[in-house]
Design a protein around this motif. Structure first.
Motif, PDB file in Angstrom:
ATOM      1  N   TRP A 164      41.501 156.615  23.444  1.00 54.25           N
ATOM      2  CA  TRP A 164      40.848 155.596  23.156  1.00 54.25           C
ATOM      3  C   TRP A 164      41.555 154.462  22.459  1.00 54.25           C
ATOM      4  O   TRP A 164      41.292 153.483  22.556  1.00 54.25           O
ATOM      5  N   ASN A 165      42.183 155.254  21.514  1.00 55.99           N
ATOM      6  CA  ASN A 165      43.207 153.805  20.618  1.00 55.99           C
ATOM      7  C   ASN A 165      44.125 153.252  21.584  1.00 55.99           C
ATOM      8  O   ASN A 165      44.674 152.333  20.819  1.00 55.99           O
ATOM      9  N   SER A 166      44.554 153.871  22.418  1.00 57.95           N
ATOM     10  CA  SER A 166      45.553 153.431  23.296  1.00 57.95           C
ATOM     11  C   SER A 166      44.981 152.196  24.083  1.00 57.95           C
ATOM     12  O   SER A 166      45.466 151.528  24.898  1.00 57.95           O
ATOM     13  N   ALA A 167      43.665 151.778  24.035  1.00 60.65           N
ATOM     14  CA  ALA A 167      42.926 150.850  24.949  1.00 60.65           C
ATOM     15  C   ALA A 167      43.429 149.568  24.386  1.00 60.65           C
ATOM     16  O   ALA A 167      43.586 149.280  23.282  1.00 60.65           O
ATOM     17  N   PRO A 168      43.528 148.474  25.246  1.00 65.17           N
ATOM     18  CA  PRO A 168      44.124 147.245  24.967  1.00 65.17           C
ATOM     19  C   PRO A 168      43.061 146.421  24.100  1.00 65.17           C
ATOM     20  O   PRO A 168      41.998 146.469  24.153  1.00 65.17           O
ATOM     21  N   LEU A 169      43.389 145.900  22.845  1.00 69.22           N
ATOM     22  CA  LEU A 169      42.791 145.328  21.944  1.00 69.22           C
ATOM     23  C   LEU A 169      42.507 143.789  22.512  1.00 69.22           C
ATOM     24  O   LEU A 169      43.382 142.928  22.938  1.00 69.22           O
ATOM     25  N   THR A 170      41.236 143.272  22.561  1.00 69.11           N
ATOM     26  CA  THR A 170      40.993 141.945  23.061  1.00 69.11           C
ATOM     27  C   THR A 170      41.225 140.800  21.866  1.00 69.11           C
ATOM     28  O   THR A 170      41.123 141.516  20.555  1.00 69.11           O
ATOM     29  N   LEU A 171      41.244 139.852  22.077  1.00 68.30           N
ATOM     30  CA  LEU A 171      41.430 138.757  21.373  1.00 68.30           C
ATOM     31  C   LEU A 171      40.294 138.649  20.205  1.00 68.30           C
ATOM     32  O   LEU A 171      40.355 138.470  19.070  1.00 68.30           O
ATOM     33  N   GLN A 172      39.125 138.822  20.720  1.00 72.68           N
ATOM     34  CA  GLN A 172      37.674 138.774  19.968  1.00 72.68           C
ATOM     35  C   GLN A 172      37.633 139.978  19.026  1.00 72.68           C
ATOM     36  O   GLN A 172      37.416 139.671  17.870  1.00 72.68           O
ATOM     37  N   ALA A 173      38.334 141.275  19.631  1.00 71.86           N
ATOM     38  CA  ALA A 173      38.043 142.273  18.412  1.00 71.86           C
ATOM     39  C   ALA A 173      39.201 141.988  17.360  1.00 71.86           C
ATOM     40  O   ALA A 173      38.860 142.370  16.205  1.00 71.86           O
ATOM     41  N   HIS A 174      40.241 141.570  17.975  1.00 68.22           N
ATOM     42  CA  HIS A 174      41.370 141.456  16.895  1.00 68.22           C
ATOM     43  C   HIS A 174      40.793 140.085  15.782  1.00 68.22           C
ATOM     44  O   HIS A 174      41.028 140.292  14.579  1.00 68.22           O
ATOM     45  N   LEU A 175      40.111 139.186  16.166  1.00 65.99           N
ATOM     46  CA  LEU A 175      39.556 138.180  15.086  1.00 65.99           C
ATOM     47  C   LEU A 175      38.375 138.730  14.599  1.00 65.99           C
ATOM     48  O   LEU A 175      38.359 138.491  13.284  1.00 65.99           O
ATOM     49  N   HIS A 176      37.680 139.525  14.995  1.00 65.20           N
ATOM     50  CA  HIS A 176      36.457 140.194  14.177  1.00 65.20           C
ATOM     51  C   HIS A 176      36.915 141.319  13.249  1.00 65.20           C
ATOM     52  O   HIS A 176      36.259 141.086  11.818  1.00 65.20           O
ATOM     53  N   GLN A 177      37.935 141.724  13.149  1.00 64.44           N
ATOM     54  CA  GLN A 177      38.746 142.428  12.199  1.00 64.44           C
ATOM     55  C   GLN A 177      39.193 141.794  11.042  1.00 64.44           C
ATOM     56  O   GLN A 177      39.076 142.211  10.044  1.00 64.44           O
TER      57      GLN A 177
END
Length: 547
Positions: A164-177
């Motif tokens: 699951w960790n290899s799934a691509p990170l979306t822009l929204q998820a990156h900003l929410h972090q």
């Protein structure tokens, strides 16, 4: 006027429903064929596919882990903003109803388009209900492609949680972090959440703040109370707009730099501000305030007059802007959504090449044994239309098989004709027209055109559409012809090796091609260069060629 009888013979071509379906399936792409197969499986009870899984009998389980939709999350964020806003004093109208703008909520509507039903064809069955030897499963040796996770068919997803960790990170998820590390009031945190969810794939805030605030303020249903007066809703919209405006600077300071910009100029300006303060950066910052068409044309004289600096500083500023990212969300794009699935795969096999169908695109279909056996006992029952449906299923299987057989024959003929390309690359491409393949296979040119449209071949040099291997020829000094595809590749090679300070003009490229024995006029060079999406020489000066 003389009347009489005369006998005349004529020939005409009648397109039967079977032939119409064969032609239509031949020109469908892989995605369209998959949709057609799903439609036939849903409509025809005599068609069956082995990969269909048993339906889950437990009600509610498929929806247990369904993620919350974007609209619901945005609704919660908007509700949080509206709940924490100072509410104007409620007043009563003449009927005694209390009006409170705090009751406004976000509405999220979804409209589904009805799937158009395919037109019914008049299939004439032969009255036979027995399963013929050629009714066996098509594509038995090819594993069918299955959909996972959110797919509607195929085997269930048994992925390893470690993957699951290899799934691509979306822009929204990156900003929410990043937003989790900011200490903001709850209302401003919710406003920042709404801004992040409103970004497009490129990282731009394409929707204006007043429009976004208006979308967050909406009258509730009648069952939730009085919607409030227009003045109260307008006041709440203004407060929401102020909250969004106060949260926007926090978004524009996040990574990637330039995210949250309203336009390209603002995106470039945000990236320049992050650079080290230098004369080139200051010149680039001044250039971002100028019309973008002047920057695209690299009009140094007009830009120098508008910015009040010399042309050397303008060129330095343009060099800085050329290294910026115009689409901050590019690296988070889901590139697998646009992945092309090849219909044919070409592999090296000794001194030659092996051409075979991609098993992932070949559907596995056969007749339903139980239904066909039940119909066998009612051979005289033709009024129900079931014999016609059985005949329709037979023809669909045959047409699917004929489609892939034709694609494979055409692909093998292309590989045989373009052997130089598969060995040396596109510089060795030879001229080829549809008529050559049609005459070799005994087919019509229109059939070859349908086969080569929206069909792709995976080669050692990459994946190409079948139409890519066809092209006109240009004359050479030796009296032979060279492919236009090879000429375009040679033009790209010449431009890639040109000096950055002295790019080659179209006339110079034409002269270089003539020196190699290829008769290519300047207009033809310009047409090929534009097809390759390469800028003219005036715009390539001091600018590296995009890959």
């Amino acid at each position: 006027m003389h009347q009489g009888l005369s006998l005349r013979t004529s020939q005409h071509l009648a397109l039967t429903p079977q032939l119409q379906q064969s032609i239509r399936l031949l020109q469908l792409s892989t995605l369209e064929l998959a949709q057609e197969v799903e439609q036939q499986l849903a409509d025809n009870p005599f068609l069956e596919r082995d990969s269909d899984p048993a339906e889950d009998d437990a009600p509610g389980l498929p929806h247990a882990d369904t993620p919350v939709s974007l609209g619901d999350r945005l609704s919660e964020a908007a509700a949080g903003i509206a709940a924490d806003l100072p509410v104007p004093a409620s007043r009563q109208d003449s009927d005694g109803h209390s009006e409170n703008p705090g009751d406004a909520a976000l509405h999220d509507g979804h409209a589904e388009e009805p799937h158009p039903d395919s037109p019914a064809l008049d299939w004439d069955g032969d009255g036979s209900v027995d399963i013929a030897p050629h009714d066996s499963e098509w594509g038995n040796d090819a594993p069918a492609a299955t959909m996972h996770s959110s797919g509607s068919h195929g085997e269930p997803d048994h992925s390893d949680p470690a993957d699951w960790n290899s799934a691509p990170l979306t822009l929204q998820a990156h900003l929410h972090q990043q937003a989790l590390g900011l200490r903001l009031p709850p209302t401003q945190q919710a406003a920042l959440y709404a801004l992040i969810e409103s970004l497009d794939d490129d990282g731009y805030l394409s929707e204006a703040l007043p429009e976004l605030a208006a979308a967050l303020v909406a009258p509730p249903h009648a069952s939730q109370g009085h919607p409030g007066t227009p003045a109260q809703r307008q006041a709440q919209q203004a407060e929401l707009e102020q909250l969004l405006a106060s949260a926007l600077p926090h978004l524009q300071q996040m990574d990637p730099t330039g995210v949250g910009a309203r336009n390209l100029a603002e995106c470039l300006r945000l990236q320049v501000l992050e650079l080290r303060n230098s004369p080139a950066a200051r010149a680039a910052l001044a250039l971002c305030e100028q019309p973008l068409d002047l920057l695209a044309r690299r009009d140094t004289k007009r830009l120098s007059a508008l910015c009040g600096c010399d042309e050397a500083s303008v060129r330095a500023g343009l060099a800085v802007i050329a290294r910026l990212e115009p689409k901050p969300g590019r690296r988070f794009a889901q590139v697998e959504r646009n992945a092309i699935v090849p219909d044919v795969v070409v592999r090296r096999s000794g001194s030659g090449f092996m051409v075979e169908l991609n098993p992932d695109v070949v559907p596995r279909l056969h007749l339903h044994d139980r239904y066909a056996s039940a119909l066998r006992g009612h051979k005289g029952d033709s009024a129900s239309g079931l014999p016609q449906r059985l005949q329709e299923a037979r023809w669909f299987i045959k047409n699917i098989q004929q489609r892939f057989d034709t694609i494979l024959r055409v692909s093998r003929a292309i590989v045989e004709r373009q052997r130089g390309f598969f060995v040396q690359g596109e510089l060795a491409m030879r001229p080829l027209v549809l008529r050559e393949i049609a005459d070799e296979l005994g087919l019509h040119e229109s059939t070859i055109s349908r086969v080569t449209s929206a069909k792709y071949m995976a080669t050692p040099w990459g994946t190409y559409e079948l139409k890519y291997f066809f092209g006109s020829g240009l004359g050479t000094d030796s009296g032979t012809h060279t492919s236009s595809t090879a000429v375009r590749a040679l033009i790209r090679q010449l431009i890639a090796s040109e000096p950055p300070t002295h790019p080659l003009s179209d006339q110079q490229l034409s002269d270089l091609l003539k020196a190699q024995g290829i008769d290519c006029a300047r207009r033809t060079v310009a047409k090929y260069r534009e097809a390759l999406r390469i800028a003219p020489a005036s715009l390539r000066k001091n600018k590296p060629l995009s890959p």
